[in-house]
Design an enzyme around this catalytic site. Structure first.
Site, PDB file in Angstrom:
ATOM      1  N   LYS A 182      -3.914   5.771  -2.728  1.00 40.56           N
ATOM      2  CA  LYS A 182      -3.944   5.191  -1.388  1.00 40.56           C
ATOM      3  C   LYS A 182      -2.911   4.075  -1.275  1.00 40.56           C
ATOM      4  O   LYS A 182      -3.039   3.026  -1.897  1.00 40.56           O
ATOM      5  CB  LYS A 182      -5.325   4.614  -1.052  1.00 40.56           C
ATOM      6  CG  LYS A 182      -5.416   4.310   0.454  1.00 40.56           C
ATOM      7  CD  LYS A 182      -6.505   3.351   0.818  1.00 40.56           C
ATOM      8  CE  LYS A 182      -6.099   1.907   0.692  1.00 40.56           C
ATOM      9  NZ  LYS A 182      -4.995   1.470   1.575  1.00 40.56           N
ATOM     10  N   GLY A 239      -9.389  -7.227  -6.408  1.00 39.72           N
ATOM     11  CA  GLY A 239      -9.477  -6.795  -7.804  1.00 39.72           C
ATOM     12  C   GLY A 239     -10.825  -7.143  -8.414  1.00 39.72           C
ATOM     13  O   GLY A 239     -11.446  -6.327  -9.106  1.00 39.72           O
ATOM     14  N   GLU A 256      -3.866  -5.046 -11.669  1.00 39.31           N
ATOM     15  CA  GLU A 256      -2.664  -5.899 -11.610  1.00 39.31           C
ATOM     16  C   GLU A 256      -2.838  -6.798 -10.401  1.00 39.31           C
ATOM     17  O   GLU A 256      -2.764  -6.319  -9.267  1.00 39.31           O
ATOM     18  CB  GLU A 256      -1.400  -5.046 -11.424  1.00 39.31           C
ATOM     19  CG  GLU A 256      -1.123  -4.057 -12.527  1.00 39.31           C
ATOM     20  CD  GLU A 256      -0.464  -4.684 -13.728  1.00 39.31           C
ATOM     21  OE1 GLU A 256      -0.191  -5.904 -13.713  1.00 39.31           O
ATOM     22  OE2 GLU A 256      -0.245  -3.954 -14.712  1.00 39.31           O
ATOM     23  N   CYS A 290       4.240 -10.351  -7.046  1.00 39.18           N
ATOM     24  CA  CYS A 290       3.136 -10.935  -7.819  1.00 39.18           C
ATOM     25  C   CYS A 290       3.650 -11.793  -8.968  1.00 39.18           C
ATOM     26  O   CYS A 290       3.026 -12.778  -9.332  1.00 39.18           O
ATOM     27  CB  CYS A 290       2.197  -9.843  -8.315  1.00 39.18           C
ATOM     28  SG  CYS A 290       3.034  -8.481  -9.106  1.00 39.18           S
ATOM     29  N   GLU A 387      -1.587 -18.739  -4.781  1.00 39.74           N
ATOM     30  CA  GLU A 387      -0.478 -17.808  -4.579  1.00 39.74           C
ATOM     31  C   GLU A 387      -0.170 -17.753  -3.082  1.00 39.74           C
ATOM     32  O   GLU A 387      -1.052 -17.455  -2.281  1.00 39.74           O
ATOM     33  CB  GLU A 387      -0.879 -16.415  -5.078  1.00 39.74           C
ATOM     34  CG  GLU A 387       0.252 -15.416  -4.997  1.00 39.74           C
ATOM     35  CD  GLU A 387      -0.144 -14.020  -5.490  1.00 39.74           C
ATOM     36  OE1 GLU A 387      -1.234 -13.567  -5.112  1.00 39.74           O
ATOM     37  OE2 GLU A 387       0.629 -13.417  -6.227  1.00 39.74           O
TER      38      GLU A 387
HETATM   39  P1  NAD Z   1      -5.257  -6.405  -0.774  1.00 40.15           P
HETATM   40  O1  NAD Z   1      -5.715  -6.604  -2.148  1.00 40.15           O
HETATM   41  O2  NAD Z   1      -6.218  -6.657   0.323  1.00 40.15           O
HETATM   42  O3  NAD Z   1      -4.696  -4.930  -0.588  1.00 40.15           O
HETATM   43  C1  NAD Z   1      -4.122  -4.152  -1.617  1.00 40.15           C
HETATM   44  C2  NAD Z   1      -4.588  -2.715  -1.473  1.00 40.15           C
HETATM   45  O4  NAD Z   1      -5.999  -2.651  -1.660  1.00 40.15           O
HETATM   46  C3  NAD Z   1      -4.334  -2.096  -0.112  1.00 40.15           C
HETATM   47  O5  NAD Z   1      -4.002  -0.734  -0.287  1.00 40.15           O
HETATM   48  C4  NAD Z   1      -5.679  -2.226   0.570  1.00 40.15           C
HETATM   49  O6  NAD Z   1      -5.894  -1.281   1.590  1.00 40.15           O
HETATM   50  C5  NAD Z   1      -6.628  -1.974  -0.576  1.00 40.15           C
HETATM   51  N1  NAD Z   1      -7.967  -2.537  -0.440  1.00 40.15           N
HETATM   52  C6  NAD Z   1      -8.385  -3.565   0.344  1.00 40.15           C
HETATM   53  N2  NAD Z   1      -9.689  -3.785   0.156  1.00 40.15           N
HETATM   54  C7  NAD Z   1     -10.132  -2.896  -0.760  1.00 40.15           C
HETATM   55  C8  NAD Z   1     -11.376  -2.653  -1.408  1.00 40.15           C
HETATM   56  N3  NAD Z   1     -12.459  -3.378  -1.135  1.00 40.15           N
HETATM   57  N4  NAD Z   1     -11.455  -1.668  -2.330  1.00 40.15           N
HETATM   58  C9  NAD Z   1     -10.374  -0.943  -2.655  1.00 40.15           C
HETATM   59  N5  NAD Z   1      -9.177  -1.123  -2.076  1.00 40.15           N
HETATM   60  C10 NAD Z   1      -9.036  -2.096  -1.142  1.00 40.15           C
HETATM   61  O7  NAD Z   1      -4.000  -7.281  -0.570  1.00 40.15           O
HETATM   62  P2  NAD Z   1      -3.354  -7.687   0.844  1.00 40.15           P
HETATM   63  O8  NAD Z   1      -4.371  -8.053   1.866  1.00 40.15           O
HETATM   64  O9  NAD Z   1      -2.425  -6.643   1.220  1.00 40.15           O
HETATM   65  O10 NAD Z   1      -2.618  -8.995   0.406  1.00 40.15           O
HETATM   66  C11 NAD Z   1      -3.382 -10.186   0.243  1.00 40.15           C
HETATM   67  C12 NAD Z   1      -2.905 -10.997  -0.894  1.00 40.15           C
HETATM   68  O11 NAD Z   1      -2.912 -10.205  -2.079  1.00 40.15           O
HETATM   69  C13 NAD Z   1      -1.477 -11.465  -0.784  1.00 40.15           C
HETATM   70  O12 NAD Z   1      -1.343 -12.621  -0.051  1.00 40.15           O
HETATM   71  C14 NAD Z   1      -1.130 -11.657  -2.222  1.00 40.15           C
HETATM   72  O13 NAD Z   1      -1.567 -12.904  -2.655  1.00 40.15           O
HETATM   73  C15 NAD Z   1      -1.900 -10.607  -2.937  1.00 40.15           C
HETATM   74  N6  NAD Z   1      -1.107  -9.436  -3.302  1.00 40.15           N
HETATM   75  C16 NAD Z   1      -0.777  -9.277  -4.603  1.00 40.15           C
HETATM   76  C17 NAD Z   1      -0.028  -8.180  -4.972  1.00 40.15           C
HETATM   77  C18 NAD Z   1       0.372  -7.940  -6.367  1.00 40.15           C
HETATM   78  O14 NAD Z   1       1.308  -7.206  -6.606  1.00 40.15           O
HETATM   79  N7  NAD Z   1      -0.322  -8.478  -7.339  1.00 40.15           N
HETATM   80  C19 NAD Z   1       0.404  -7.277  -4.023  1.00 40.15           C
HETATM   81  C20 NAD Z   1       0.030  -7.450  -2.690  1.00 40.15           C
HETATM   82  C21 NAD Z   1      -0.731  -8.541  -2.357  1.00 40.15           C
END
Ligand code: NAD
Length: 477
Positions: A182, A239, A256, A290, A387
Site C-alpha cells: 500500500k 509504527g 523503519e 527520515c 522530527e
Molecule cells: P504515516 O505513518 O501516517 O503514513 C505512512 C503510511 O502508513 C501511509 O501509507 C499511511 O497510509 C499508512 N498508515 C497510516 N495509518 C496506518 C495504520 N494505522 N496502519 C497501517 N498503515 C497506516 O506518516 P504520514 O502521516 O504520512 O507522515 C507523518 C509523519 O511521519 C511525518 O511528519 C514524519 O515525521 C514521519 N514520516 C517518516 C517517514 C520515514 O521514512 N521514516 C516517512 C514519512 C513520514
C-alpha cells in the site's frame, strides 16, 4: 532574488497520466469493491492529477488471497528463474526512468533533478542488486535453503514513493515471498506505474498486488490473518500502533520510523565541503527524509564561520517548479505536512529559538516552505527533539568531541548521523560511540543497495538493504 519561479522546460507530457486508476490485484487493474475513489494532486500546483481507487477491507482480503495463491508457485521457482523476472523489471525501470521521474516529481513535489539523478537510479539498482541474490540465498548466511515467509504486507510513505517500494518489493520477491503493497495516499501514482511494469515484465499474476488507499487500508493489511510478514516505513506513532496490533500473532515485523539525525562539524573539517553536506543533509527532498541531518552540531570555534557560509549558500538555492531542471527546492508533499512543519516552526519561535529563513518568494499555489535555520537552540527546545520532516535545520554547538557525542545521542531516535573532520582516527572514535544505524563521514545522505539501513531506539528495528535486508524475508533452516 535567486529564488524566482522559473517556467518548466521539462514538459509533463513525457508521461501519460490516465484520468483514473484501479487497484492492482491478481495481475489486473480493478475498481474497489465499494467503488470508492480519491484524488491525487500535484503539491506544486494543487492540480488534480488523477482519481484513484480507494481500497477497503474487502479489497485487502482479495489481494491477500491472490498473493497467497501466487506464493505456492512463486516460492517453488528456482531462484535463478525469480532472478530473471527481477532483472527484467530492473531493465524496464531503466528504460522508462524518464517517465517515472516526471511522474514521481508531479505526484510528490520533489525536484526532477533528484528523481532523475537519485531516486530512479537507486530504484533500478535495488532491483539489480536483489536479482543477483535470488539464486545465492544458500550463501546469504541463513543456513541451507532458507525459506520465504509467505505473503508480505508492506506499507510505505510518500517521501520516496518508488524507492521505498523498491526497498520493500525487491528483497521480498528475490527471497520467494509475494507482496501486497500500500503506497501513501498522497503519492499513489508511481506504484501503479510499477504495477504496469510488472505486467510488462510478465511477472506471474498475484506475485505483486498494489492497493492504493488510506491508513484504514494499511491497518486492514497489516492485521490481516493471512499476512505473514509486515514491513512498514512511516511515522513512529503509526509504527508503534502496528507493533501493538501484531503483538501476539506469528507475524514477522520490520519498522523503519522517524529520525532526528545529528550532523557533527568539527573545527578541523573542510568547511566548504561540510556546508555542502549540511545542505544536502537537510534540504534534500525538502527535508522530508527520515535520516535527514536535521540537527547541526557545530564546534563552537567555527560556528560563526559555518553559519555565515551556510546562509550564503542557502541564499543561492532555487525554489520553484519541481519540473525545472535547475530547481533545488521543490514543494512540500501535502497541505497536512506543510501545516505540521509550520506548527513546529511556530513552536520553535515561541520557545525562543532564533529563526532565519532564506529570502525567497514562494509560488502562489502549491505547498511551499523556505529553507529555514534555527539558532540559539538548546536541547530542551522542541525543534531540537521532534522530527520536523521539512526544510528546517536546528543548530546547536559543542566544545569537545565527548560533548558532541552526548548531544548527538540525546534523542529518542537513532537513525542517522554525520561526522565532518580531517582526522580519520576521530571518525572511527566518534562513529563507534554514536547510537545510529547509519553514520556518514564527510558526506551525507549517500545510499547504496549493498548497505543495510535501519534504526536504533525509536527509529525502528530490522534492516533493509544489503545482505541483511534478505533476513527480514527469510526463515533460517
Ligand atoms: P504515516 O505513518 O501516517 O503514513 C505512512 C503510511 O502508513 C501511509 O501509507 C499511511 O497510509 C499508512 N498508515 C497510516 N495509518 C496506518 C495504520 N494505522 N496502519 C497501517 N498503515 C497506516 O506518516 P504520514 O502521516 O504520512 O507522515 C507523518 C509523519 O511521519 C511525518 O511528519 C514524519 O515525521 C514521519 N514520516 C517518516 C517517514 C520515514 O521514512 N521514516 C516517512 C514519512 C513520514
Amino acid at each position: 532574488s535567486a529564488f524566482e519561479y522559473a517556467p518548466a522546460p521539462e514538459s509533463r507530457s513525457v508521461v501519460d497520466i490516465a484520468p483514473s486508476y484501479g487497484l492492482f490485484i491478481d495481475g489486473e487493474f480493478t475498481e474497489a469493491a465499494d467503488g470508492k475513489v480519491f484524488k491525487t494532486v500535484s503539491p506544486s500546483s494543487e492540480e488534480v492529477l488523477s482519481e484513484v481507487a480507494r481500497a477497503g477491507t474487502a479489497d485487502v482480503d482479495r489481494a491477500v488471497k491472490a498473493a497467497r495463491k501466487a506464493f505456492e508457485k512463486w516460492s517453488a521457482l528456482p531462484g535463478s528463474e525469480r532472478a530473471k523476472y527481477l532483472f527484467r523489471i530492473a531493465r524496464i525501470i531503466q528504460e522508462r526512468s524518464r517517465e517515472l521521474a516526471v511522474l514521481e516529481t508531479l505526484d510528490n513535489g520533489k525536484p526532477i533533478k533528484e528523481t532523475r539523478d537519485a531516486d530512479l537510479p537507486l530504484v533500478a539498482a535495488h532491483f539489480f542488486y536483489y536479482a543477483g541474490w535470488a539464486d545465492k540465498l544458500d550463501h546469504a548466511g541463513y543456513g541451507a535453503n532458507p525459506r520465504p515467509l509467505g505473503v508480505a504486507g508492506q506499507v510505505i510513505p510518500w517521501n520516496f514513493p518508488l524507492l521505498m517500494l523498491a526497498w520493500k518489493i525487491a528483497p521480498a520477491l528475490a527471497t520467494g515471498n509475494t507482496v501486497v503493497l500500500k503506497p501513501a495516499e498522497t503519492t499513489p501514482l508511481s506504484a501503479l506505474f510499477f504495477a504496469d511494469i510488472c505486467r510488462q515484465a510478465g511477472l506471474p499474476k498475484g506475485v505483486v498486488n498494489i492497493l492504493t488507499g488510506y491508513g484504514d487500508a494499511g491497518e486492514a493489511l497489516v492485521t490481516h490473518g493471512d499476512v505473514d510478514k509486515v514491513a512498514f516505513t512511516g511515522s513512529t506513532a503509526v509504527g508503534k500502533a502496528i507493533a501493538r496490533s501484531v503483538a501476539g500473532t506469528d507475524k514477522k515485523v520490520t519498522l523503519e520510523l522517524g529520525g532526528k539525525g545529528a550532523n557533527i562539524v568539527f573545527d578541523d573539517a573542510p568547511i566548504d565541503q561540510a556546508v555542502e553536506g549540511i545542505v544536502t543533509g537537510i534540504f534534500f527532498n525538502q527535508g522530508q527524509v527520515c535520516c535527514a541531518g536535521s540537527r547541526l552540531l557545530v564546534q563552537e570555534s567555527v560556528q560563526d564561520e559555518v553559519l555565515d557560509a551556510l546562509k550564503r549558500r542557502l541564499s543561492t538555492l532555487r525554489l520553484g517548479d519541481p519540473l525545472d531542471k535547475n530547481t533545488d527546492i521543490g514543494a512540500i508533499n501535502s497541505a497536512e505536512q506543510l501545516a505540521r512543519i509550520t506548527a513546529l516552526v511556530e513552536t520553535g519561535e515561541a520557545e525562543g529559538a532564533e529563526r532565519w529563513s532564506a529570502p525567497c518568494e514562494l509560488p502562489s499555489s502549491g505547498y511551499w516552505f523556505a529553507p529555514t535555520l534555527f539558532t540559539n537552540v538548546t536541547q530542551a527546545h522542541t525543534v531540537a527533539r521532534d522530527e520536523i520532516f521539512g526544510p528546517v535545520l536546528s543548530v546547536l554547538s559543542f566544545r569537545t568531541p565527548d560533548e558532541a557525542v552526548a548531544k548527538a545521542n540525546n534523542s529518542q531516535y537513532g537513525l542517522s548521523a554525520g561526522i565532518w573532520t580531517e582526522k580519520g582516527s576521530r571518525i572511527l572514535a566518534v562513529a563507534n560511540k554514536l547510537r545510529a544505524g547509519v553514520v556518514w563521514a564527510n558526506t551525507f545522505n549517500k545510499f547504496d543497495p549493498t548497505s543495510p539501513f535501519g534504526g536504533y531506539k525509536e527509529s525502528g528495528f530490522g534492516r533493509e538493504g544489503g545482505r541483511h535486508g534478505l533476513e527480514a524475508y527469510l526463515d533460517v533452516r
